[in-house]
Design a protein around this motif. Structure first.
Motif, PDB file in Angstrom:
ATOM      1  N   ASN A   1      24.277 -26.494  12.653  1.00 45.94           N
ATOM      2  CA  ASN A   1      25.260 -25.449  12.451  1.00 45.94           C
ATOM      3  C   ASN A   1      25.615 -25.295  10.983  1.00 45.94           C
TER       4      ASN A   1
ATOM      5  N   GLN B   1      35.011 -24.609  20.006  1.00 47.02           N
ATOM      6  CA  GLN B   1      33.607 -24.203  20.054  1.00 47.02           C
ATOM      7  C   GLN B   1      33.349 -23.427  21.334  1.00 47.02           C
TER       8      GLN B   1
ATOM      9  N   PRO C   1      26.261 -22.218  19.581  1.00 48.41           N
ATOM     10  CA  PRO C   1      27.669 -22.589  19.447  1.00 48.41           C
ATOM     11  C   PRO C   1      28.354 -21.771  18.355  1.00 48.41           C
TER      12      PRO C   1
ATOM     13  N   LYS D   1      29.031 -23.821   8.447  1.00 49.76           N
ATOM     14  CA  LYS D   1      30.434 -23.417   8.452  1.00 49.76           C
ATOM     15  C   LYS D   1      30.804 -22.831   7.086  1.00 49.76           C
TER      16      LYS D   1
ATOM     17  N   ASN E   1      31.923 -21.565  16.238  1.00 52.26           N
ATOM     18  CA  ASN E   1      33.049 -22.436  15.922  1.00 52.26           C
ATOM     19  C   ASN E   1      34.121 -21.723  15.128  1.00 52.26           C
TER      20      ASN E   1
ATOM     21  N   ASN F   1      39.119 -28.043  16.225  1.00 53.57           N
ATOM     22  CA  ASN F   1      38.014 -27.096  16.383  1.00 53.57           C
ATOM     23  C   ASN F   1      37.959 -26.539  17.803  1.00 53.57           C
TER      24      ASN F   1
ATOM     25  N   GLN G   1      27.084 -33.763  21.399  1.00 56.09           N
ATOM     26  CA  GLN G   1      28.262 -33.533  22.245  1.00 56.09           C
ATOM     27  C   GLN G   1      27.983 -33.969  23.678  1.00 56.09           C
TER      28      GLN G   1
END
Length: 227
Positions: free
Chosen positions: A91, A192, A167, A93, A169, A190, A68
């Motif tokens: 990460n 974050q 982070p 999810k 999300n 999204n 990012q």
């Protein structure tokens, strides 16, 4: 014995949800806005972008990497900061479809589900761990710096440090295009929220860790997803 039973149940759920699922790798990219939640309250929104890759363990559980780039800034008319930062994280999810009553064969679901059901099943939450590199520029008045010192704070000397971030999300994948093994494309929306373990995102240290937010829209494509 209970732990073994729970583990078997989890593997059974994954196996059920994954029938006829090809476990694709997805790549994605997108852009949006970033903003800081820092000691200098008058925050601004700025442009941010990202690139990412994910491996889907099941249709609704994924693990991934994200890079990012964005800016965090604030300006109260007399004092300002700008942090042109880089960040990267790993990460995981978890999507709502993991808990929905879906057919055992994933092909039946992906071919027969309504558009609304497909969208709802891809609402997700996630968390990860990563690093953030600051590139901070400040323009503070002498009065403001004196006020910081009087509040037992300090003006940071390190303007390009690297620190740990978590982070969090929440978002949605909107799939389009149907195959026996799941969608090839998706639009991603999204938010974050970055929890930092550092009070130096804005160049001011007052004893409370800074935070930031990034809202993005992007596109995903699935590789190794058989037609």
């Amino acid at each position: 014995m209970k732990k073994l039973f729970f583990t078997l149940i989890m593997f059974g759920c994954l196996a059920t949800a994954s029938a006829q699922f090809s476990r694709p790798i997805t790549i994605g990219a997108g852009a949006g806005v970033s903003y800081g939640l820092t000691d200098l309250k008058n925050t601004k929104t700025n442009f941010a972008w990202y690139g990412e890759g994910d491996y889907l363990l099941s249709p609704f559980i994924s693990f991934g990497l994200q890079a990012q780039k964005g800016e965090l800034s604030g300006d109260n008319g007399e004092n300002s900061y700008n942090n042109s930062y880089y960040a990267g994280n790993v990460n995981a999810k978890l999507r709502l479809g993991q808990f929905m009553d879906l057919p055992e064969n994933y092909s039946y679901y992906t071919l027969g589900a309504s558009n609304l059901q497909r969208i709802l099943s891809n609402i997700y939450i996630g968390a990860g761990a990563g690093l953030m590199k600051n590139r901070i520029k400040t323009d503070f008045t002498g009065t403001y710096m004196e006020n910081i010192l009087n509040r037992e704070g300090e003006i940071a000397k390190d303007r390009s440090g690297i620190h740990f971030v978590v982070p969090l999300n929440i978002g949605l994948d909107i799939p389009f295009g149907r195959t026996l093994y799941g969608p090839k494309w998706a639009i991603n929306v999204n938010y974050q929220h970055g929890l930092t373990f550092n009070d130096n995102v804005d160049g001011v240290i007052l004893g409370k860790n800074d935070q930031y937010g990034v809202m993005t829209v992007g596109v995903k494509y699935a590789f190794f997803n058989r037609n």
